[in-house]
Design a protein around this motif. Sequence first.
Motif, PDB file in Angstrom:
ATOM      1  N   UNK A  93       0.865  -1.187   0.000  1.00  0.00           N
ATOM      2  CA  UNK A  93       0.000   0.000   0.000  1.00  0.00           C
ATOM      3  C   UNK A  93       0.903   1.240   0.000  1.00  0.00           C
ATOM      4  N   UNK A  94       0.278   2.394   0.055  1.00  0.00           N
ATOM      5  CA  UNK A  94       1.103   3.603  -0.067  1.00  0.00           C
ATOM      6  C   UNK A  94       2.073   3.750   1.099  1.00  0.00           C
ATOM      7  N   UNK A  95       1.702   3.215   2.260  1.00  0.00           N
ATOM      8  CA  UNK A  95       2.585   3.290   3.427  1.00  0.00           C
ATOM      9  C   UNK A  95       3.869   2.493   3.185  1.00  0.00           C
ATOM     10  N   UNK A 144       5.663  12.840   3.811  1.00  0.00           N
ATOM     11  CA  UNK A 144       4.654  11.771   3.822  1.00  0.00           C
ATOM     12  C   UNK A 144       4.777  10.878   5.049  1.00  0.00           C
ATOM     13  N   UNK A 146       5.433  11.994   7.968  1.00  0.00           N
ATOM     14  CA  UNK A 146       4.670  12.750   8.977  1.00  0.00           C
ATOM     15  C   UNK A 146       3.167  12.615   8.740  1.00  0.00           C
ATOM     16  N   UNK A 147       2.773  12.830   7.501  1.00  0.00           N
ATOM     17  CA  UNK A 147       1.336  12.790   7.194  1.00  0.00           C
ATOM     18  C   UNK A 147       0.729  11.439   7.544  1.00  0.00           C
ATOM     19  N   UNK A 148       1.424  10.382   7.130  1.00  0.00           N
ATOM     20  CA  UNK A 148       0.838   9.058   7.344  1.00  0.00           C
ATOM     21  C   UNK A 148       1.029   8.596   8.788  1.00  0.00           C
ATOM     22  N   UNK A 150       1.360  10.501  11.448  1.00  0.00           N
ATOM     23  CA  UNK A 150       0.603  11.353  12.370  1.00  0.00           C
ATOM     24  C   UNK A 150      -0.699  11.844  11.735  1.00  0.00           C
ATOM     25  N   UNK A 151      -1.261  11.055  10.856  1.00  0.00           N
ATOM     26  CA  UNK A 151      -2.499  11.454  10.173  1.00  0.00           C
ATOM     27  C   UNK A 151      -3.715  10.917  10.888  1.00  0.00           C
ATOM     28  N   UNK A 152      -4.230   9.803  10.411  1.00  0.00           N
ATOM     29  CA  UNK A 152      -5.389   9.171  11.049  1.00  0.00           C
ATOM     30  C   UNK A 152      -4.920   7.896  11.761  1.00  0.00           C
ATOM     31  N   UNK A 154      -5.900   4.960  11.091  1.00  0.00           N
ATOM     32  CA  UNK A 154      -5.632   3.943  10.074  1.00  0.00           C
ATOM     33  C   UNK A 154      -4.263   4.145   9.423  1.00  0.00           C
ATOM     34  N   UNK A 155      -3.973   5.394   9.075  1.00  0.00           N
ATOM     35  CA  UNK A 155      -2.705   5.643   8.382  1.00  0.00           C
ATOM     36  C   UNK A 155      -1.526   5.351   9.310  1.00  0.00           C
ATOM     37  N   UNK A 158      -1.055   1.591   9.418  1.00  0.00           N
ATOM     38  CA  UNK A 158      -0.464   1.092   8.173  1.00  0.00           C
ATOM     39  C   UNK A 158       1.023   1.449   8.093  1.00  0.00           C
TER      40      UNK A 158
ATOM     41  N   UNK B 294      -7.682   6.517   2.096  1.00  0.00           N
ATOM     42  CA  UNK B 294      -7.094   6.633   3.447  1.00  0.00           C
ATOM     43  C   UNK B 294      -5.868   7.541   3.426  1.00  0.00           C
ATOM     44  N   UNK B 295      -5.179   7.563   2.298  1.00  0.00           N
ATOM     45  CA  UNK B 295      -3.986   8.415   2.176  1.00  0.00           C
ATOM     46  C   UNK B 295      -4.406   9.886   2.168  1.00  0.00           C
ATOM     47  N   UNK B 298      -5.547  10.920   5.571  1.00  0.00           N
ATOM     48  CA  UNK B 298      -4.419  11.139   6.477  1.00  0.00           C
ATOM     49  C   UNK B 298      -3.791  12.507   6.221  1.00  0.00           C
ATOM     50  N   UNK B 301      -6.072  15.130   7.643  1.00  0.00           N
ATOM     51  CA  UNK B 301      -6.040  15.126   9.111  1.00  0.00           C
ATOM     52  C   UNK B 301      -4.741  15.745   9.613  1.00  0.00           C
ATOM     53  N   UNK B 302      -3.656  15.401   8.969  1.00  0.00           N
ATOM     54  CA  UNK B 302      -2.358  15.931   9.397  1.00  0.00           C
ATOM     55  C   UNK B 302      -2.305  17.451   9.198  1.00  0.00           C
ATOM     56  N   UNK B 305      -4.210  19.129  11.909  1.00  0.00           N
ATOM     57  CA  UNK B 305      -3.442  19.140  13.164  1.00  0.00           C
ATOM     58  C   UNK B 305      -2.375  20.223  13.137  1.00  0.00           C
TER      59      UNK B 305
END
Lengths: 252, 313
Positions: A93-95, A144, A146-148, A150-152, A154-155, A158, B294-295, B298, B301-302, B305
Amino acid sequence: MNLQEAKFEYLLRLGDSSLIIGHRLSEWCGHGPILEEDIALINIALDFVGNASALLTYAAQVEGKGRTEDDLAYLRSEREYRNLLLTEQPNGDYAVTIARQFLYDVYTFFLYEELKTSKDETIAAIAVKSHKEITYHLRHTTEWMYRLGDGTEESHKRMQTALNDLWMYTPDLFDMNEVDAILINEGIAVDLNKVKEAWEKRVREVISEAKLEIPAANIKQKGSREGRHSEHLGFLLAEMQYIPRSYPNANW
Amino acid sequence: MEESKQLEQFEAKIAAGQKIEPKDWMPEAYRKQLIRMMSQHAHSEIVGMLPEGNWITRAPSLRRKAILLAKVQDEGGHGLYLYSAAETLGIDRKELLEQLHSGKAKYSSIFNYPTLTWADIGAIGWLVDGAAIMNQTALARGSYGPYSRAMVRICKEESFHNRQGYEIMMHLAQGTPEQKEMAQDAFNRWWWPSIMMLGPSDDQSPNSEQLMRWKVKMESNDAIRERFIDRTVPQADFIGLKVPDPAMKFNEKTGHYEHGPINWEEFFEVIKGNGVCNAIRLKARVEADKKGQWVREAATAYAAKQAKEKAMA
Ligand SMILES: [Fe+2]
Ligand SMILES: [Fe+2]
Ligand SMILES: [Fe+2]
């Protein structure tokens, strides 16, 4: 092993890693999570192909057997490839893609930084050009992370899973053998222990800033220096090389 | 101001060769038509990344791989640029993409044909980008400022795409017998779809006099098609490929080539969604969108924040 052979090996390591990770990134083409990322990944893949091309061209020249960059890219088999195990791991996946890219970008950022002052002028010149590109790549993947991370929820999950799964391929990045010894002695290559220190520091910083955790280092995979790869590489090469191998007398 | 007065001024401006800008008054029909055209165009750029993207991992040399990556990157950039241009008309990209994914919005039917061999990459650049250029150079003279400027910029890159495609074909046509056969086969498969992608013939698609007057549509489909054929047939001759149209002949009097009958039935079938790859292409886009959700969440959401932290600091 003489100096020429060591240099050839070393150039293959660098060039193959760029080629293979560029290949993986290009698999995203048209399937990215958002158009801007689609474009960014293609752009980064293009940088890697350009870098691989320069390194393999020079490798062929160093080898002096009349082979070309394309002979090296398209007509070597799995066991002859010297790319890092990390670079051949599937996109997931993107992660997974971001984690793989981040770990690799931090590595090349410090590696090429050192190579800029290599006593081999061609390697130094390639490193200067590549380091500019890598700086941009690393900024991109760090953002990315950081975004993933510290995002949701789920992210975050992942991203942590991706790091955990890829972590075992990181010892391979710093593996050294006779090739390194010969070239370090000549001021051509870099002591990877030094790169490792800088790599660990940066990776820790970003991972913690991204609210993630450093994975436990239980399994340690190595082998790329001897061309012992994961199963994935064979499939990748089969796809990449099929045209030149199917039409041995043609050029494209 | 009264609407009739506004319309009068709008039309006078266009007649004088001035551009209409996003903040200017425009008739609703003008806005709607432009949104339709520009979004269709943007969708075509990004759907078009799929058939060509297919071949990046299999490109037969590092040089070809780099060129193809650069080309596909351009196409993505065109998409992005065109979505932004369309947004100036008061619709956002998200909505446009929803229209694509639901099948409500169209994209160029040409991308519903499969890329079967490496030669198809040559054929696409040469023929598909070639045909697109013919259309787009006309659109660059159109009246809507953002679209016309987008076309000028995009056309420059399209001509690089066109050249690299022709160069691939030339190389194959001069290569081994197998390569030559591959080139001819790709030409055979892409010729008619490329001709058809310029739209139905004029008798089937009467050009709205109004769209011409408003400079939304600049030239009739048949006129653009004629320019494309006139340019392409000699190029095929030059590299020794045979145009797959036994009726094709040069008319000394008019100075133009004349083509045989076009199978419009096939064209309309593909438009209706019954082409080889319609379902596959759309599914690929829908799935990419789903897998990317989901990406995007995220990232949002980031960013939220970060904004909150900044406000608190
Ligand atoms: Fe770049
Ligand atoms: Fe384009
Ligand atoms: Fe193009």
